[in-house]
Design a protein around this motif. Structure first.
Motif, short mmCIF file in Angstrom:
data_model
loop_
_atom_site.label_atom_id
_atom_site.label_comp_id
_atom_site.label_asym_id
_atom_site.label_seq_id
_atom_site.Cartn_x
_atom_site.Cartn_y
_atom_site.Cartn_z
N SER A 253 -30.25 -1.79 10.68
CA SER A 253 -30.77 -3.03 10.10
C SER A 253 -32.21 -2.82 9.67
O SER A 253 -32.96 -2.07 10.30
CB SER A 253 -30.69 -4.17 11.13
N CYS A 261 -34.18 -0.99 12.98
CA CYS A 261 -33.48 -1.03 14.26
C CYS A 261 -32.07 -0.45 14.07
O CYS A 261 -31.54 -0.44 12.96
CB CYS A 261 -33.41 -2.44 14.83
N ARG A 263 -28.01 -0.12 16.00
CA ARG A 263 -27.06 -0.64 16.99
C ARG A 263 -25.88 0.32 17.11
O ARG A 263 -25.45 0.90 16.12
CB ARG A 263 -26.54 -2.02 16.59
N GLU A 275 -29.88 -4.00 19.96
CA GLU A 275 -30.64 -3.35 18.90
C GLU A 275 -31.72 -2.48 19.54
O GLU A 275 -32.49 -2.94 20.37
CB GLU A 275 -31.30 -4.39 17.98
#
Length: 307
Positions: A253, A261, A263, A275
């Motif tokens: 993201s 970030c 995930r 995250e």
């Protein structure tokens, strides 16, 4: 009898001379002071003009750079849409190939059924051996029908094989176009994000990017440059994944920024994937940053092994 001044032929008096007024005295020091003031003002004007030109150049350079990047992004979006259309066309052509294969199988089954009919015809000939005249007439009719059936079967098989060959040729052409489009888009990504190898480290768009072990012990004074370089690298990874259609187990993201970030979609310790910050600085835990670096490395390795 008049005055001598009015007598004809007498000389006239000259006009009275007007004396000029008193002249204003200007000191030399005042002239020098005014000249210094004018020189100072001219120097300040030239300085302001130079600053204005430099400021104009500094403003125009980012605008031109942003315009060039916007054009590249627009071109990349158009290429992405074209790639999606080519993939859809490829799926349609694959469906056509499957339909032609089914049609070819049906033709072959019909040919096998006609072979069974030929065996039944032989048994009928044995049964009608006692009647030579009837057998002769039946053989003629069956021979004509068999000839027409075999010709029709051969024509259907030829049409089916020709259709399959054409579909395979179109499929190869579409795959070649898709590969050419992917190579062109990859070249554009390399132009936007040039990566150079300097031995112990690499640079992306001029920003230094060391190995994972070195990044885990980076200096906080280089936090902004390293975070920006990692954001660029994440954007490159996301772009390549989209071009090559590779499914990743991680999701990035805010890719392209210094606060990116990551995930892990397969994380089972919590119902909602966490995250992990792909940047490090004051107020952040080093362990979370190291986890983000490990996930980014896993994503890059997954992309490498998939090709």
């Amino acid at each position: 009898g008049g005055s001598p001044s009015s007598a004809p032929g007498s000389p006239q008096r000259p006009a009275p001379v007007q004396r000029p007024g008193p002249a204003k005295q200007i000191a030399v020091s005042e002239i020098c002071a005014a000249g210094d003031h004018v020189s100072a003002m001219l120097g300040r004007l030239r300085d302001l003009q130079t600053r204005s030109a430099a400021l104009r150049g500094a403003m125009e350079a980012p605008v031109e750079h942003s315009r060039a990047e916007a054009m590249l992004r627009l071109k990349h979006a158009r290429c992405g849409r074209r790639l999606t259309d080519l993939r859809a066309t490829l799926r349609v052509r694959e469906a056509d190939v499957e339909a032609l294969r089914g049609r070819l199988g049906e033709v072959r089954r019909q040919a096998a059924g006609e072979g069974d009919a030929t065996c039944s015809r032989a048994r009928m000939q044995d049964w009608l051996a006692c009647s030579p005249g009837l057998q002769l007439r039946l053989q003629r009719r069956i021979g004509d029908a068999t000839g027409k059936g075999e010709e029709g079967k051969e024509m259907r098989e030829e049409e089916g094989e020709q259709g399959v060959a054409e579909a395979r040729a179109r499929l190869r052409s579409l795959r070649l176009q898709l590969q050419c489009r992917q190579m062109r888009m990859l070249h554009e990504v390399c132009q936007i994000y040039p990566i150079e190898n300097h031995g112990r480290f690499r640079t992306i768009r001029g920003l230094r990017l060391a190995c994972i072990q070195t990044l885990c012990h980076q200096d906080l004074r280089e936090e902004e440059a390293v975070s920006t370089a990692l954001g660029y690298l994440a954007h490159v990874l996301v772009t390549l994944v989209g071009i090559l259609a590779v499914p990743l187990r991680v999701v990035l993201s805010r890719a392209g920024s210094s606060r990116c970030c990551i995930r892990d979609l397969h994380e089972v310790r919590s119902p909602e994937p966490k995250e992990w910050p792909l940047h490090y600085g004051r107020g952040l835990e080093r362990g979370r940053f190291e986890t983000a670096l490990r996930l980014l490395q896993d994503g890059i390795q997954q992309l490498t092994y998939s090709r």
